[in-house]
Design a protein around this motif. Structure first.
Motif, short mmCIF file in Angstrom:
data_model
loop_
_atom_site.label_atom_id
_atom_site.label_comp_id
_atom_site.label_asym_id
_atom_site.label_seq_id
_atom_site.Cartn_x
_atom_site.Cartn_y
_atom_site.Cartn_z
N TYR A 80 0.82 -1.21 0.00
CA TYR A 80 0.00 0.00 0.00
C TYR A 80 0.86 1.26 0.00
O TYR A 80 0.47 2.29 -0.54
N ALA A 81 2.04 1.19 0.63
CA ALA A 81 2.87 2.39 0.79
C ALA A 81 4.32 1.98 0.97
O ALA A 81 4.64 0.81 1.16
N GLU A 82 5.21 2.98 0.90
CA GLU A 82 6.63 2.74 1.13
C GLU A 82 6.89 2.53 2.63
O GLU A 82 6.07 2.90 3.47
N GLY A 83 8.05 1.92 2.92
CA GLY A 83 8.41 1.74 4.32
C GLY A 83 8.96 0.35 4.58
O GLY A 83 9.24 -0.41 3.65
N GLU A 84 9.15 0.02 5.86
CA GLU A 84 9.64 -1.28 6.27
C GLU A 84 8.51 -2.08 6.89
O GLU A 84 7.73 -1.56 7.70
N PHE A 85 8.41 -3.34 6.52
CA PHE A 85 7.35 -4.21 6.99
C PHE A 85 7.95 -5.55 7.42
O PHE A 85 9.08 -5.89 7.05
N GLU A 86 7.18 -6.29 8.17
CA GLU A 86 7.65 -7.58 8.66
C GLU A 86 6.75 -8.69 8.15
O GLU A 86 5.51 -8.63 8.29
N LEU A 87 7.36 -9.68 7.51
CA LEU A 87 6.67 -10.91 7.17
C LEU A 87 6.95 -11.90 8.30
O LEU A 87 8.06 -12.38 8.45
N LYS A 88 5.95 -12.15 9.12
CA LYS A 88 6.13 -13.00 10.29
C LYS A 88 6.30 -14.46 9.85
O LYS A 88 5.85 -14.85 8.77
N PRO A 89 6.98 -15.27 10.66
CA PRO A 89 7.09 -16.70 10.33
C PRO A 89 5.71 -17.31 10.09
O PRO A 89 4.74 -16.98 10.79
N PHE A 90 5.61 -18.17 9.11
CA PHE A 90 4.32 -18.76 8.78
C PHE A 90 4.55 -20.17 8.26
O PHE A 90 5.67 -20.59 7.96
N SER A 91 3.46 -20.90 8.15
CA SER A 91 3.52 -22.26 7.61
C SER A 91 2.35 -22.45 6.67
O SER A 91 1.33 -21.77 6.76
N MET A 92 2.52 -23.39 5.74
CA MET A 92 1.46 -23.78 4.81
C MET A 92 1.40 -25.30 4.76
O MET A 92 2.36 -25.99 5.15
N THR A 93 0.29 -25.80 4.28
CA THR A 93 0.13 -27.24 4.10
C THR A 93 -0.09 -27.52 2.62
O THR A 93 -1.03 -26.97 2.02
N VAL A 94 0.77 -28.33 2.04
CA VAL A 94 0.70 -28.68 0.62
C VAL A 94 0.58 -30.19 0.51
O VAL A 94 1.50 -30.92 0.90
N ASN A 95 -0.55 -30.68 0.00
CA ASN A 95 -0.79 -32.13 -0.09
C ASN A 95 -0.58 -32.83 1.25
O ASN A 95 -0.07 -33.95 1.31
N GLY A 96 -0.91 -32.15 2.34
CA GLY A 96 -0.73 -32.74 3.66
C GLY A 96 0.66 -32.56 4.23
O GLY A 96 0.91 -32.94 5.38
N LEU A 97 1.61 -31.99 3.47
CA LEU A 97 2.96 -31.75 3.95
C LEU A 97 3.02 -30.36 4.59
O LEU A 97 2.58 -29.38 4.00
N ALA A 98 3.56 -30.27 5.79
CA ALA A 98 3.70 -28.98 6.47
C ALA A 98 5.03 -28.35 6.06
O ALA A 98 6.09 -28.95 6.21
N VAL A 99 4.96 -27.14 5.53
CA VAL A 99 6.17 -26.41 5.13
C VAL A 99 6.18 -25.08 5.86
O VAL A 99 5.14 -24.45 6.03
N GLN A 100 7.37 -24.67 6.32
CA GLN A 100 7.49 -23.46 7.12
C GLN A 100 8.43 -22.46 6.48
O GLN A 100 9.31 -22.82 5.69
N SER A 101 8.22 -21.20 6.83
CA SER A 101 9.11 -20.12 6.43
C SER A 101 9.46 -19.31 7.67
O SER A 101 8.60 -19.07 8.53
N ALA A 102 10.70 -18.88 7.76
CA ALA A 102 11.14 -18.10 8.92
C ALA A 102 10.73 -16.64 8.82
O ALA A 102 11.00 -15.86 9.72
N GLY A 103 10.06 -16.25 7.72
CA GLY A 103 9.66 -14.86 7.55
C GLY A 103 10.82 -14.01 7.05
O GLY A 103 11.90 -14.51 6.73
N ALA A 104 10.61 -12.68 7.01
CA ALA A 104 11.65 -11.78 6.50
C ALA A 104 11.26 -10.34 6.81
O ALA A 104 10.12 -10.03 7.14
N LYS A 105 12.25 -9.47 6.73
CA LYS A 105 12.04 -8.03 6.82
C LYS A 105 11.89 -7.49 5.40
O LYS A 105 12.76 -7.72 4.55
N LEU A 106 10.82 -6.78 5.12
CA LEU A 106 10.54 -6.29 3.78
C LEU A 106 10.74 -4.78 3.73
O LEU A 106 10.26 -4.06 4.62
#
Length: 472
Positions: A80-106
């Motif tokens: 929506y606008a310029e600046g610094e944002f945080e992508l918090k750690p999250f997980s998804m499920t793909v075909n029953g497999l749990a996959v995680q991401s540690a997030g990032a600073k955007l």
């Protein structure tokens, strides 16, 4: 990124650039290998961003007779606008497999170029109150209000050539005012019958890997609608028989409203309404006359070449890639057949296919990698070995993709006879590039056999002597 896998499937998450201008997109993708996509959980929401369009890419590799496939689904996010944002750690499920991401600073940077208009849609992520459960209504008098919703089957062309792709989408339209009147009903149960009606026996079908049904805001006839994309695919006719799509029905929940609303009551009663598309027919035209008309691939293609060496010697193997890029039925595109040229041996090819489905279009690349050995010095004209005749439906003309690389082979003429190697021989694949092509004496193996016989005779005499000593 962490990934969990079974013996048959693997999945992981890939993040795009974390520093980008405000008029660009941030990307989150997941990759699935070793199994077809069955289901996946929604992509995460990011504070300060809104979800935009999605795309899917399928990559198929055939190496040494072994086939592997990788599917990538990518979600775009608009800031929506310029600046610094945080992508918090999250997980998804793909075909029953749990996959995680540690997030990032955007980090969203100032605009660097003219902004790219984001695809329509993404502003509304559901039907709101339509999905809630309602209590049992008290006796009231209900009426069925008029709605402006409709179901449409929309092709992007009314006539195509044999082999030319036509994109067909099944959409449900409703006005924002109708959101409180309509809701989807058992769409998963209706989908198999819908797909059966849309299937074409005389066409190759390339479906889009899209599961979430979310509204897009569109304008049609000067009126604003919410459009739901129910199914879309690219169809490639295999012969001149027309593509015929019959009426497709869709049952929806439609609420009746109280004639005299009362405070504290729901004032609505659930009912059903079936919407139907208009039948469609797409004309299929034959290709213009050509000696190879029944074998020519159809598409808007161009050629990209690659070679793995800058210096060449007679008898030394090198790799050459003939890559076809563009829009068309790449999955059905056959490898160019190498023409026989004296003094040149050609092996392969290994094949790699990458298909991208996005914004109603299907394209990608198909790479054919060959292994060559030149036995004669001089300029090697690869255009006399590799070429592919195509038909471009945009220009309605035939064209030839012809190799342009012409390596200069140094050295003396090699008298080594050509040989035929098994493509599934791992030893051949590993040592060919480093093999010594120098000549060996014809009696080399005769000497080896003689020495082996001497050793066997000595061992036999030693065994007889041991037996004689043990007998004494």
């Amino acid at each position: 990124m962490k990934a969990q896998a079974t013996a048959a499937a693997q999945a992981d998450i890939v993040l795009g650039r974390t520093s980008f201008p405000v008029n660009d997109y941030f990307l989150i993708s997941f990759r699935l290998r070793g199994a077809p996509l069955e289901r996946y959980s929604p992509f995460p929401d990011i504070e300060g961003f809104k979800k935009s369009s999605k795309s899917s890419t399928t990559t198929t590799r055939i190496v040494g007779g072994q086939t592997s496939t990788e599917l990538t689904i990518t979600q775009r996010y608009a800031a929506y606008a310029e600046g610094e944002f945080e992508l918090k750690p999250f997980s998804m499920t793909v075909n029953g497999l749990a996959v995680q991401s540690a997030g990032a600073k955007l980090q969203v940077l100032p605009q660097q170029a003219a902004p790219t208009a984001p695809p329509a849609g993404g502003a509304i992520q559901g039907l709101g109150l339509l999905d809630k459960l309602f209590g049992k209504p008290k006796p009231q008098e209900y009426i069925e209000p008029h709605d402006n919703a409709f179901l449409a089957l929309v092709p992007d062309k009314t006539a195509v050539y044999v082999g030319e792709g036509v994109h067909v989408g099944l959409y449900f339209y409703l006005t924002p005012a109708d959101q409180g009147l309509l809701s989807f009903y058992n769409f998963g149960g209706q989908l198999p019958d819908i797909l059966q009606l849309m299937r074409q026996r005389t066409a190759w079908e390339e479906p889009f890997n899209e599961q979430e049904i979310v509204p897009e805001t569109v304008v049609a006839g000067g009126k604003t609608y919410l459009r739901y994309r129910l199914y879309e695919a690219e169809y490639y006719p295999l012969n001149t028989q027309p593509l015929t799509f019959p009426e497709v029905p869709l049952q929806m929940v439609k609420y009746r409203v109280a004639k005299k609303p009362e405070a504290g009551l729901d004032n609505r009663m659930e009912g059903f309404k079936t919407y139907r598309t208009t039948a469609r027919t797409i004309t299929v035209k034959p290709l213009p006359p050509h000696p190879l008309r029944d074998q020519v691939p159809v598409g808007d293609y161009h050629l990209r070449e690659a070679i793995n060496r800058t210096t060449f010697r007679t008898g030394q193997a090198f790799m050459y890639s003939f890559t076809v890029e563009g829009e068309g039925n790449l999955a059905a595109l056959a490898a160019p057949v190498p023409q026989v040229l004296a003094g040149v041996e050609v092996y392969g090819p290994d094949t790699e296919l990458g298909i991208t489905r996005q914004a109603g279009r299907v394209g990608g690349t198909k790479r054919f990698q060959y292994r060559l050995i030149a036995r004669q010095p001089g300029v090697l004209a690869l255009d006399s070995i590799f070429s592919l005749v195509i038909f471009n439906p945009t220009t309605a003309r035939y064209d030839t993709l012809r190799a342009e690389v012409k390596p200069d082979v140094k050295g003396n003429a090699s008298s080594a006879g050509s040989f035929t190697a098994r493509p599934d021989d791992p030893f051949y694949r590993e040592v060919l590039n480093s093999a010594d092509n120098s000549l060996q004496p014809l009696d080399a193996y005769v000497d080896v056999k003689r020495y082996a016989n001497y050793i066997l005779l000595a061992l036999a005499l030693l065994a007889v002597f041991g037996w004689w000593r043990s007998g004494r």
